[in-house]
Every structure is written in C-alpha cells, then in structure tokens.
Design a protein around this motif. Sequence first.
Motif, PDB file in Angstrom:
ATOM      1  N   ILE A   1      -4.333  13.728  -9.567  1.00  0.00           N
ATOM      2  CA  ILE A   1      -5.752  13.751  -9.211  1.00  0.00           C
ATOM      3  C   ILE A   1      -6.091  15.083  -8.542  1.00  0.00           C
ATOM      4  CG2 ILE A   1      -5.527  12.663  -6.928  1.00  0.00           C
ATOM      5  CD1 ILE A   1      -8.211  11.639  -9.345  1.00  0.00           C
TER       6      ILE A   1
ATOM      7  N   ILE B   1       0.890   4.068  -2.973  1.00  0.00           N
ATOM      8  CA  ILE B   1       0.662   5.496  -2.729  1.00  0.00           C
ATOM      9  C   ILE B   1       1.826   6.302  -3.290  1.00  0.00           C
ATOM     10  CG2 ILE B   1       0.494   7.273  -0.923  1.00  0.00           C
ATOM     11  CD1 ILE B   1      -1.043   5.209   0.784  1.00  0.00           C
ATOM     12  N   GLN B   2       3.040   5.795  -3.082  1.00  0.00           N
ATOM     13  CA  GLN B   2       4.196   6.567  -3.503  1.00  0.00           C
ATOM     14  C   GLN B   2       4.513   6.469  -4.986  1.00  0.00           C
ATOM     15  OE1 GLN B   2       6.241   5.582  -0.148  1.00  0.00           O
ATOM     16  NE2 GLN B   2       6.292   7.680   0.590  1.00  0.00           N
TER      17      GLN B   2
ATOM     18  N   PRO C   1      -0.402  14.340  -7.082  1.00  0.00           N
ATOM     19  CA  PRO C   1      -0.472  15.624  -7.789  1.00  0.00           C
ATOM     20  C   PRO C   1      -1.459  15.612  -8.956  1.00  0.00           C
ATOM     21  CG  PRO C   1       1.563  14.457  -8.339  1.00  0.00           C
ATOM     22  CD  PRO C   1       0.924  13.719  -7.198  1.00  0.00           C
TER      23      PRO C   1
ATOM     24  N   THR D   1       2.056  13.068  -3.180  1.00  0.00           N
ATOM     25  CA  THR D   1       1.553  11.702  -3.383  1.00  0.00           C
ATOM     26  C   THR D   1       0.403  11.609  -4.373  1.00  0.00           C
ATOM     27  OG1 THR D   1      -0.009  11.813  -1.555  1.00  0.00           O
ATOM     28  CG2 THR D   1       2.207  11.051  -1.037  1.00  0.00           C
TER      29      THR D   1
ATOM     30  N   ILE E   1       0.836  -1.203   0.000  1.00  0.00           N
ATOM     31  CA  ILE E   1       0.000   0.000   0.000  1.00  0.00           C
ATOM     32  C   ILE E   1       0.872   1.255   0.000  1.00  0.00           C
ATOM     33  CG2 ILE E   1      -1.512   1.337   1.521  1.00  0.00           C
ATOM     34  CD1 ILE E   1      -2.960  -1.397   2.042  1.00  0.00           C
ATOM     35  N   ALA E   2       1.896   1.252   0.835  1.00  0.00           N
ATOM     36  CA  ALA E   2       2.804   2.400   0.845  1.00  0.00           C
ATOM     37  C   ALA E   2       3.449   2.575  -0.531  1.00  0.00           C
ATOM     38  CB  ALA E   2       3.862   2.230   1.932  1.00  0.00           C
TER      39      ALA E   2
ATOM     40  N   LYS F   1      -9.428   6.019   7.611  1.00  0.00           N
ATOM     41  CA  LYS F   1      -8.567   5.141   6.816  1.00  0.00           C
ATOM     42  C   LYS F   1      -7.691   4.267   7.715  1.00  0.00           C
ATOM     43  CE  LYS F   1      -8.574   7.766   2.548  1.00  0.00           C
ATOM     44  NZ  LYS F   1      -9.463   6.810   1.895  1.00  0.00           N
TER      45      LYS F   1
ATOM     46  N   SER G   1       2.256   6.420  -7.364  1.00  0.00           N
ATOM     47  CA  SER G   1       1.179   6.925  -8.212  1.00  0.00           C
ATOM     48  C   SER G   1       1.008   8.429  -8.083  1.00  0.00           C
ATOM     49  CB  SER G   1      -0.128   6.253  -7.818  1.00  0.00           C
ATOM     50  OG  SER G   1      -0.594   6.828  -6.615  1.00  0.00           O
ATOM     51  N   VAL G   2       0.343   9.025  -9.065  1.00  0.00           N
ATOM     52  CA  VAL G   2       0.033  10.453  -8.994  1.00  0.00           C
ATOM     53  C   VAL G   2      -1.452  10.666  -8.699  1.00  0.00           C
ATOM     54  CG1 VAL G   2       1.941  11.191 -10.432  1.00  0.00           C
ATOM     55  CG2 VAL G   2      -0.200  10.504 -11.516  1.00  0.00           C
ATOM     56  N   ILE G   3      -2.152   9.573  -8.349  1.00  0.00           N
ATOM     57  CA  ILE G   3      -3.554   9.688  -7.944  1.00  0.00           C
ATOM     58  C   ILE G   3      -3.710   9.042  -6.563  1.00  0.00           C
ATOM     59  CG2 ILE G   3      -4.383   9.651 -10.326  1.00  0.00           C
ATOM     60  CD1 ILE G   3      -5.238   6.700  -9.785  1.00  0.00           C
ATOM     61  N   ASN G   4      -4.903   9.117  -6.010  1.00  0.00           N
ATOM     62  CA  ASN G   4      -5.168   8.489  -4.721  1.00  0.00           C
ATOM     63  C   ASN G   4      -5.620   7.035  -4.893  1.00  0.00           C
ATOM     64  OD1 ASN G   4      -4.745  10.720  -2.937  1.00  0.00           O
ATOM     65  ND2 ASN G   4      -6.660  11.606  -3.708  1.00  0.00           N
ATOM     66  N   LEU G   5      -5.368   6.217  -3.897  1.00  0.00           N
ATOM     67  CA  LEU G   5      -6.002   4.898  -3.842  1.00  0.00           C
ATOM     68  C   LEU G   5      -7.505   5.074  -3.616  1.00  0.00           C
ATOM     69  CD1 LEU G   5      -3.455   2.803  -1.758  1.00  0.00           C
ATOM     70  CD2 LEU G   5      -4.243   2.313  -4.064  1.00  0.00           C
ATOM     71  N   HIS G   6      -7.865   6.031  -2.757  1.00  0.00           N
ATOM     72  CA  HIS G   6      -9.261   6.358  -2.467  1.00  0.00           C
ATOM     73  C   HIS G   6     -10.042   6.531  -3.770  1.00  0.00           C
ATOM     74  CE1 HIS G   6     -12.394   8.288   0.119  1.00  0.00           C
ATOM     75  NE2 HIS G   6     -12.760   8.769  -1.049  1.00  0.00           N
TER      76      HIS G   6
ATOM     77  N   LEU H   1      -9.398   1.392   2.700  1.00  0.00           N
ATOM     78  CA  LEU H   1      -8.969   2.733   2.285  1.00  0.00           C
ATOM     79  C   LEU H   1      -9.924   3.325   1.253  1.00  0.00           C
ATOM     80  CD1 LEU H   1      -5.129   2.100   1.946  1.00  0.00           C
ATOM     81  CD2 LEU H   1      -6.265   3.486   3.685  1.00  0.00           C
TER      82      LEU H   1
ATOM     83  N   GLU I   1      -3.651   9.750   2.761  1.00  0.00           N
ATOM     84  CA  GLU I   1      -2.904   8.648   2.148  1.00  0.00           C
ATOM     85  C   GLU I   1      -1.394   8.856   2.282  1.00  0.00           C
ATOM     86  OE1 GLU I   1      -4.067   7.200  -1.646  1.00  0.00           O
ATOM     87  OE2 GLU I   1      -6.171   7.000  -1.076  1.00  0.00           O
TER      88      GLU I   1
ATOM     89  N   ALA J   1       1.287   6.342   4.171  1.00  0.00           N
ATOM     90  CA  ALA J   1       2.527   5.838   3.566  1.00  0.00           C
ATOM     91  C   ALA J   1       3.722   6.225   4.426  1.00  0.00           C
ATOM     92  CB  ALA J   1       2.676   6.367   2.140  1.00  0.00           C
TER      93      ALA J   1
END
Lengths: 279, 279, 279, 279
Positions: free
Chosen positions: B265, A134-135, B263, B261, A130-131, B161, A137-142, A165, B127, B131
């Motif tokens: 979205i 998150i790191q 940018p 983390t 998960i960490a 979360k 990607s440039v979007i949220n997991l949410h 999440l 998020e 992380a």
Amino acid sequence: MHSKIAILGGDMRQVYIAKNLIKKGYSVCTYHLEEPVQDGIYTELHSFEDAFKKCQILICPIPLTKNTLPIEDLTILFDKKLTKDHVLIGGAIPKEISEILDEKKIVYYDLMKNEKVAILNAVATAEGSIAAAIQSSVINLHGSKCLVLGYGRCAKVLAGKLKGLNAIVTVASRTEAALAYANAVAGLETVHLSDLEKILPNFEFIFNTIPSLILDKNYLTLVRPDVVIIDIASAPGGIDYEYAVERGLNAKLCLGLPGKTAPKISADILEGEILEFID
Amino acid sequence: MHSKIAILGGDMRQVYIAKNLIKKGYSVCTYHLEEPVQDGIYTELHSFEDAFKKCQILICPIPLTKNTLPIEDLTILFDKKLTKDHVLIGGAIPKEISEILDEKKIVYYDLMKNEKVAILNAVATAEGSIAAAIQSSVINLHGSKCLVLGYGRCAKVLAGKLKGLNAIVTVASRTEAALAYANAVAGLETVHLSDLEKILPNFEFIFNTIPSLILDKNYLTLVRPDVVIIDIASAPGGIDYEYAVERGLNAKLCLGLPGKTAPKISADILEGEILEFID
Amino acid sequence: MHSKIAILGGDMRQVYIAKNLIKKGYSVCTYHLEEPVQDGIYTELHSFEDAFKKCQILICPIPLTKNTLPIEDLTILFDKKLTKDHVLIGGAIPKEISEILDEKKIVYYDLMKNEKVAILNAVATAEGSIAAAIQSSVINLHGSKCLVLGYGRCAKVLAGKLKGLNAIVTVASRTEAALAYANAVAGLETVHLSDLEKILPNFEFIFNTIPSLILDKNYLTLVRPDVVIIDIASAPGGIDYEYAVERGLNAKLCLGLPGKTAPKISADILEGEILEFID
Amino acid sequence: MHSKIAILGGDMRQVYIAKNLIKKGYSVCTYHLEEPVQDGIYTELHSFEDAFKKCQILICPIPLTKNTLPIEDLTILFDKKLTKDHVLIGGAIPKEISEILDEKKIVYYDLMKNEKVAILNAVATAEGSIAAAIQSSVINLHGSKCLVLGYGRCAKVLAGKLKGLNAIVTVASRTEAALAYANAVAGLETVHLSDLEKILPNFEFIFNTIPSLILDKNYLTLVRPDVVIIDIASAPGGIDYEYAVERGLNAKLCLGLPGKTAPKISADILEGEILEFID
C-alpha cells in the motif's frame, strides 16, 4: 494430603498462574509447564500420577489438553487416578472428561464457562488477531475492507477493535438480531451469512470466528487472491486449508492467542477466579 | 538516453514500486533491491554508476541511504556522476545531498515532504507499532495505560488508534496548543512534557515519537520495570538504550515500519506521487 | 481607580465569569449582562461610560459586539473613552477596534487567539451542532450520511464526534493535506471541495464551518429536499438563506453555541486565561 | 370488509407510517393522529368504533396507550368491539390487552418484541437522550464523567455513543457478565450497582435506563447538586422526582424519544416490519 495445588501443562498462562500462587504462599507443585518457574519455593513433579497423588487441587490448562495428553489418554488417566477428594480446574473441558468427573463426584470448574474469563480471553484473542493481520499483510488495516465471520464474544470484541483502527468492518452472521445489534450498538456494516457470496470478493481481510467449515472450496474461489485470512475458530478452524494452499491463499490458523500475546494479564484474571473458587 | 527509470536499494516498497511501473509498461532498471522483482520485462543492473548512465529518472529509497550506501559515499558518488539531465526522487533527502543537487541544478523530489505520503507513512508506522506492542508484551493494550511522547503526525495517528483499541492514552508534548488539540479533537489525556516525571511510573506502554533523547537515564529510572517501550523516532531513537539494557527494560527501536508491515500500500501511494511528478 | 473589573454584555458565559470572579473576591462591576448575577457582592452599572470610569479591566464578550453595541458605535465609544490605563479583554476583536487600541497604547487580549480557548470553544460548538442536528431532523445521525464543509478547528472536533455517533462522515476541503490528515488521523471519508457537486445529493446532513458562501444557489439545487443543514460559520454563515427558504430547505444558522450549550465550562476556561493574563 | 388499514393515535411515527402506506397505495383510514397526513387519498375517521368497523388491520401506537385511551377504557373497547377477523399491530402491548386478544383469537403483533425494531428504537432514544443532556447542562459532555445505570439495549447504545463523544463513561449494573462485557467489548468503566454509593458524587451526568426506583432519596442525597439526570426508563421512570425537586436537582424524564427525534426513520423501520407481517 493437604491442599497442595498442582499446575499442569498448558501455555505461558500456567507459568504465570504458578508464579502468582507461589508468591502468595500457596503450596505449589508444577508438571510439564512451558517454561520453568524459577523464582520462589515450589516442587517440580515428574508425572501426572505424581501430581494426582501429592495434590488435591489440579489446575489444568485452557483448553484442557494443551500440552498435557491426547484426550483419549487423559480420559483414561483421569478415570483411573482421580478421586472425589480432588478438585479439578481447567478450561474448555470436553464432554468425555466432564462425564467422568460427574460420575466420580469430583468437584470441577470450567473456567471458560465463567463469562468474565471468557470475555477477557476474547480481548487477548482480538489483539493477537490484529497483530497477526498487520504482520501477514502488505497493506494497512486502516481503510481496508474487513469481514468478520460470526458475532459471538470474540467477534464482537474483534470487530469493535478493527473499527477503532479505522478499518471498514462488515459482520456476517446467521442471526438477524445479532446483525441489528452489530449495527445499532457497534455501528458496523452487516450482511446475512446467506448473502455473503455476492460481497465476498470485496474483502482484503477476512477474520473467521465460527467453529465450522464456513470458508469451503466454493467460497474460497470467490475471495481476492491477495486476501489475508485470519482464522481464530477453535481447531480445526473454519477454512478448507487444503484448498487454500492449492489456490495459494494467505490463510493463517491462530490458536491459543491469549497464551501467546497476553499470558500475564490472562493469568492474573484466571488466578482471581481460581482463588475465589478454592477459598 | 531516453526516460528510463532506475529503482535503487531500499526496502520492499522499492520492490513493489518496480513491479507497479513494469506492469504499466515503463522501462525499468533495478539495482540492489531487497528482493528480485521476478515478473515482467526489466533490466537488473550491477552498479549505481551503471544506473546513472542508463537511466534518467532515479528512484531512491526512503530514507535515501536505506540499503544504498553510507551518506558520505553517496555524497561523493552523486557529486561525481549525476548531471542536470537526471531527475532524482527519494525520501528524507539529507541536507548534504540536497545541497549538491541544488548546485548541479538537478531536479529532485523529496517524497517525505509530500504531506499525503508522510501521513500515510504515519498510518503504516502506527499499525506496525501496535503489532510490535502486542507482541512484545505479556498484557493487553486494552485497558492499559499508554504514554505517547510527542504529538506530531505519527503520534496523532498512533494515539488515535491506541484509543480505538480501548487503551487509556496520555499524550505528552511541549506545546500547549498540541495538548489542547489532543484533548479536544481526539479526546486524549494530556500532560506537559515538563510534568512527565510524576506520572511516568504509571505507564505500562510508552511509545516515543520524538527524535531526541527524551527517555534518558533519569527518566528510565522512573518507569515500571515491566514497561514496554516502543521507539519509532528515526535512528538513533529517543532512548538511552545502553541504560535500558542495564536496567533490563523491554525497549525496542522500530525503524522502517512502513516497508515492513505495509510495503504494497505504501508503494502504491508513492508510485502515484512519482508518476504525477514525472509525467 | 483601583483594579476593578467590569464585565460587559455577551451571553451566559459573561454571567458565569462574573459569578466566578465575585466568588474569588475580585471587585466586580457588571453592565448589560444577559441575566443578573444575584449572589455575592458586586456593583451593577448603568452605562458603558460608567464602566470605563469605574473600572480598569474591561471584560468584553465573545464576539466583542455580542449584546453590547453595533461595531460602529463601539468604535466611537472606545476611541473617545478608553485610555492607556485600561486593559481590554474580549474575543474575536475586529480590526477596526484593535487598530484604535494599538493607537491609544491600550493593552488588550483577544481570547479567541488563545489556542486553548479556541479549541474548547470548538468542543462546545460541536456539541451544540449535534444537539441541533438531532432535534432538527426526523431521522437518526446514526448511520446517516453527513458532510462536513471545512476542516479547521470546529470541523475537526465536529467530524470526530459525528463519527463517534456512528454517522458516515465525509469531509470536504480545498487543502489536500487537510484531507489526507482527515483520513489518516480521523479515519474519515474525504472529498476535494471542487468535486463536491457529484456527491452532494448523497447527504442527509450537511454541517458548514466555512465562513464564506459555499452553499450557493447552484449547490442548493443539488441537495436532497429533506437534507438538514446546520451552519456554524460565523455570521452571516455560508449558505444562500434566501434561496434555501425559497426551496423549502431545513437550514439553520447556529451562532454562539458555546454560550448556549456550555456557558459554565466555557466561562471556567475563559476565567482561567483571564486571571493568568491580569495577575 | 376488505383489508383496510386503520392507523390510530400515537406520535409522529404513526403519521409517517400513514404517509408511507398511502404512498404505496394501501387503503388507509386514520383516527386521532398527532398531525393530519395531508397528502394522498385516505379517510379520516371519527371514532375508534368506526375504525374497528371499517378496517381489518389496526395499527396501534408504541406504547399501545399513547394518544389513544387509558388502559382500562382500551381494554373494555377491545373486548367489546374486536373480532377474530381483526389483526392488531402495536408496541409494548400490556398483558391485560394481550390476554383479551388471545381469548378472542385475534392475531396480533407486538412490534417491540421484534429485536430489530427494539434496537433501532434504542438508537433513536440514545440520540434523543444525548441532545437532552447537551441542552440541559451548562458544561460539555466531552470530558465529563457520565454514569449509565443499566446495561440493556438502550444503555448499550447510549453508553457507546457517549464514549464516542469523548465522555468518560461508567456503566452500573447488577450482572457481573454485563459489566465484563461492557468493559471488554465497549471499553467502558464499570461498577457493580451495589458499589455505586461510593462513586455517585463523581458524576456530572447520570443516565437512567432501569425501569425501577434506583435513584431513591438515599442516592439522590449523594449526587452533586449540579448533576444533570436524564431518565429514559419507561414511565414512571427510576427517580424519586418529588425529592429531586425538593433538592433542586436538574432531573428530566424523557419519554417517547423516538417519536420526537427520529419519527421518520423509526416509521420506515416499523412500516417494513408491518408489511412483512401483513403481506
């Protein structure tokens, strides 16, 4: 030879196991740890041979070859130097090695066959994944569309946490029962692995837990160009990395996460099982 | 002067906003972005003054001073160079600046006062905090005792979360209603901030969202020596960092997480609000 | 007249409040309770007037008129018989009554204005709604498409719990900020109330928490014929019941759920607030 | 004899299966259903014998004896009247019956051995248990201490849903691996069944899923007098009901929940599996 314990190779978990055992007064030798132990009384050795000579109990890493020796060399070494007075403890012991141990009547314990260790390993792996997601990607997991390939131990923990999440999680597996279970117990979307093709372009994150080549060239042509792929299947992973690089995909093979993101808690659990075994 | 848009300073969100607007055919100028935009037709400027001269719409960063100029210099610059033909968009606009804008009758829009932007900002921050916590610690969040200080927007998202990851979460706040709410809606443990002292030694993770000095020297003497503290309150944070260092604590001030983390979205959301405002 | 406490009318919560106070040694009179108290020393009265004469502190029900008298009669009675020596405690006190109490300088306390009481009330209401939905339907909540109308206190708790049961929950509200919040904090699907029409036929369960006529004839023609509608808005609810019956819909107005499904825990909370107020 | 389908006995699920098959144009006979089918073309029979004569495919209830005949009589009847041309479908087929079917070379299908059916059965059972618990208690599930005895299919679904409602859930099992799993995957508290005694007085709700006498007299002396016990183990359940009554405990044996709370969705799933089998 008294019951000296050698702690050998591996990642930070071995360091924490050493610290724990030293603190409890065990007679500990170390060799080739990722980091020096520093506190307390213990002996730093200078070779495996030395460890085998001085210690009866050998605590090897998870997996067994991590920061020790290539499997071929380890096989030769064990064959030559171990005796039936040794007790060997380690994780994910390869068949080549266990056959030698059986032959030489050496008592051994594969920690990864302990369900408790394995599942808590899965927890640390899930958090590390998960960490990483998150790191990377440039979007949220949410709110993102996540695919989890497989539904074994690691996948179960990971898929549950991704849902926790607020990701939108789909599980892909070959087993109907696993999919029914994923839906009923964990409330996840499911897809049979054979129907994956159609929905593959939907996903913003793909987590692979299946230790065989699932995401081959064919499949990798179908994913979004901006997908984030986290591969936690044991080496060499389940992705055609060569083609992934060629297509410029963001794919990451994450190995040994428990030793990286949760070495202390992992070591505490391992130590408990080790002491139960040797005492 | 036509409706040219200047995009100025800030973090990767500004880069993605620029990319989005260029792709949609807006006439875009950039200055002092964290990274060059590269694709598409746009003009790279060489000073703020240049931007003010060439562009009517000025998209400033969140917060306003990020990768631009110190607040004092920005105040002077805006006072001298902006006219009522300008439209200024940015986030967390300080009072010194908004007073000048009001005086000069310049239309402006503080994106952080948009509830939708602010709450989605909170998601990215949550998020990023998670992380950071996973990577800063040697244990798992799973099953750990977590304290969340405050129960505003960021804290609400974060606490939910953390619970979704199976941490055991306690929320501390000064407001009885907030605590009743945290328990009833989110199923969290709660403690009044004034009763914090007694239970402070329990926690393995502390997340601070309150922008004032909560974890002072007094409180920091009470926490576990191996606690992980993640501080996401706006600078200078809510922790006596000097003392934290002195005691050897693992405390981390995490600022600007959405720009790091998530940018893309974040930029997509900001862009939507910006276009709704300027169109 | 000493500080005798009268407990009047209402549902099982009043019975439990009476039991609690009797056990703690308060001097308690009861009138018109749903069930006799049975244990302990207390006085059963035979009229409201009697209660007003014998007791200073009057604990009325939630809402005030529940199992007491119609609002008009209650207004007259209070106006005639209460004096400024009385203390009145109750829930959801109507304006007609509070104006009289103000005028007569009678101290009073509306328990439903206590955020803590109100939110715990919401919890009991949510659980009661869920039990009603399970029992009114021939399908599972698990995996079903649920619509929650409104996003106030009750809706927040209810929507969270439905999601916790693995229903697929959409929240409809008029407020953009509420919807952004529902998505970011609770991970729910959202729809603006004005866009409801298009998706109304999707839902297998509809929970209404908005106390005005939302599901009018127009909307009710759009729902599935086998939809289950649970209405927890205060009487007369938010549904055109006449038309619902005409179309043969399964719609249920659920009032006073806390008194039905969780009278003891509700009473415990009320009692705590009452004692804090009168002591 | 053509492929006529007899639908026999059972609960509302049988009624819905009949409705579905009639709607799809199958030639359906019914006998001894809980409720008449009413719509469509079908034949209502007047004896089992009649059904065996007129129909080849026999859809019996879950469990097999539900609303049919006592097991002894059913055994005799099947032995005498069924031939190898029949196909028998039903759930939880007892050994006495399956032996006869084997002997007579009759094709049969136990639906409860289908993992998909069984797990979706578990979902309906879990929801029914939750509704029963809400309605049997005077407190909320929210925040209450719940014990789930066992960690098989039903328990897994139930424990997850109770946690989703913000209850504080402990799972008790004899299997270390099950407990490790309950903690790691589902984030639940766990206790070994042999350590139950010490913590039994803590619980406000106890859900039993183990089909053997767990809550015997000994254990029942330890529970809180106001505990709510929901027993969903197959008859005769896992509680000493005689003693429970003697001690005045609130214990409830809940059988056949899927047929009560979710007959339609259950029937849809059963019908799918039945058609796949007979087509």
